[in-house]
Write an enzyme that holds these catalytic residues in place. Structure first.
Site, mmCIF file in Angstrom:
data_model
loop_
_atom_site.group_PDB
_atom_site.id
_atom_site.type_symbol
_atom_site.label_atom_id
_atom_site.label_comp_id
_atom_site.label_asym_id
_atom_site.label_seq_id
_atom_site.Cartn_x
_atom_site.Cartn_y
_atom_site.Cartn_z
ATOM 1 N N HIS A 1 18.343 3.804 -55.015
ATOM 2 C CA HIS A 1 19.621 4.507 -54.924
ATOM 3 C C HIS A 1 19.790 5.480 -56.083
ATOM 4 C CE1 HIS A 1 24.104 4.489 -55.959
ATOM 5 N NE2 HIS A 1 24.034 5.148 -54.820
ATOM 6 N N SER A 2 20.232 6.699 -55.791
ATOM 7 C CA SER A 2 20.679 7.666 -56.786
ATOM 8 C C SER A 2 19.622 7.936 -57.858
ATOM 9 C CB SER A 2 22.002 7.176 -57.386
ATOM 10 O OG SER A 2 22.656 8.189 -58.092
#
Length: 289
Positions: free
Chosen positions: A102-103
């Site tokens: 994620h991210s």
């Protein structure tokens, strides 16, 4: 269904200690999960139990959660995560593995997979792919900013919240707002009790800018080395302008399949977890290309 309660594990390599949570059994497809900036491995508490047939290890990355902090003379430049990711895989005995990220963790995954494409089988990414490309002429100012920020954050005293509830409330209302449930999961993993209340365990130097940033040619070089299939979920209510910024980038890479899903930047911790699991599960197991 994967077991709901994970096992707490600790991984040692190069005099570093990485804390992690593990779901699934040893005979499942090996998948390493990497969280976003200032989060921790609890970021995957909602998504992980929805993924079957996978040996999933979600780590607290360096400077986060319960893992080690880099030495006072080191930096948290994004590309330096690649060394830890490979070190973690070696500690697990994994030569080939997939990445669920994620991210900031997604960006670190792309850099790692581009650097070691023969090690990474698949990439399953959530609201992150590559950093915005920097212009070459910006390099001196970026370096000056990074040095100044590292000094400032190294000397900053930790913020103390009078109660655990206050820390959760602060996380709920951070840069990317979270539900009570998601904020509490991150706070339970990422806060420390001390005299006067609670503080976050994250290394304050994570707030400092990178000493250098990738330019357009370098970003393209890493993407061009991704020989494995890639699936990317983009949150419709995620980072401002990310979808628009990535559309022209994605057009040049047929192995990257992107899908927009409703939700905020942390949609995998919220109501978007089920939709992500449905799309990522067969992919990570190798049931589909």
């Amino acid at each position: 269904m994967m077991q709901i309660a994970p096992r707490e594990i600790s991984l040692e390599f190069d005099s570093k200690t990485i804390a992690a949570r593990q779901w699934g059994e040893g005979d499942g497809e090996p998948v390493l999960a990497l969280h976003g900036w200032l989060d921790n491995c609890a970021s995957f508490d909602r998504l992980a139990p929805l993924l079957n047939g996978i040996n999933l290890v979600a780590v607290d990355m360096a400077g986060h959660g319960r893992s080690y902090h880099r030495s006072p003379h080191a930096n948290y430049n994004i590309w330096e995560e690649a060394e830890d990711i490979i070190g973690i895989s070696e500690a697990l005995g994994w030569h080939n593995f997939s990445l669920l990220a994620h991210s900031r963790g997604a960006i670190a995954s792309v850099i790692t997979a581009g650097t070691f494409p023969k090690r990474v089988k698949r990439l399953a990414l959530i609201d992150g792919l590559v950093p915005p490309a920097a212009k070459d002429a910006e390099a001196p100012d970026n370096l000056a900013k990074a040095i100044a920020q590292r000094v400032r954050y190294s000397q900053r005293r930790a913020k103390i919240y009078p109660t655990f509830v206050a820390a959760v409330e602060a996380r709920k209302n951070g840069m990317f707002p979270l539900s009570e449930r998601a904020a509490r999961a991150l706070a339970e993993r990422g806060t420390l009790p001390l005299e006067g209340g609670y503080t976050w365990s994250n290394d304050p130097r994570l707030m400092a800018a990178s000493t250098a940033k990738l330019n357009e040619a370098q970003v393209r070089a890493f993407l061009s080395r991704l020989s494995m299939p890639v699936r990317l979920v983009l949150a419709e209510g995620g980072i401002a302008n990310m979808i628009e910024r990535l559309r022209p980038v994605l057009a040049g890479y047929k192995n990257i399949e992107a899908r927009e899903m409703p939700g905020s930047h942390h949609l995998h911790m919220e109501e978007g977890a089920e939709g992500i699991a449905e799309w990522f599960g067969p992919f990570l197991r190798g049931d589909v290309a």
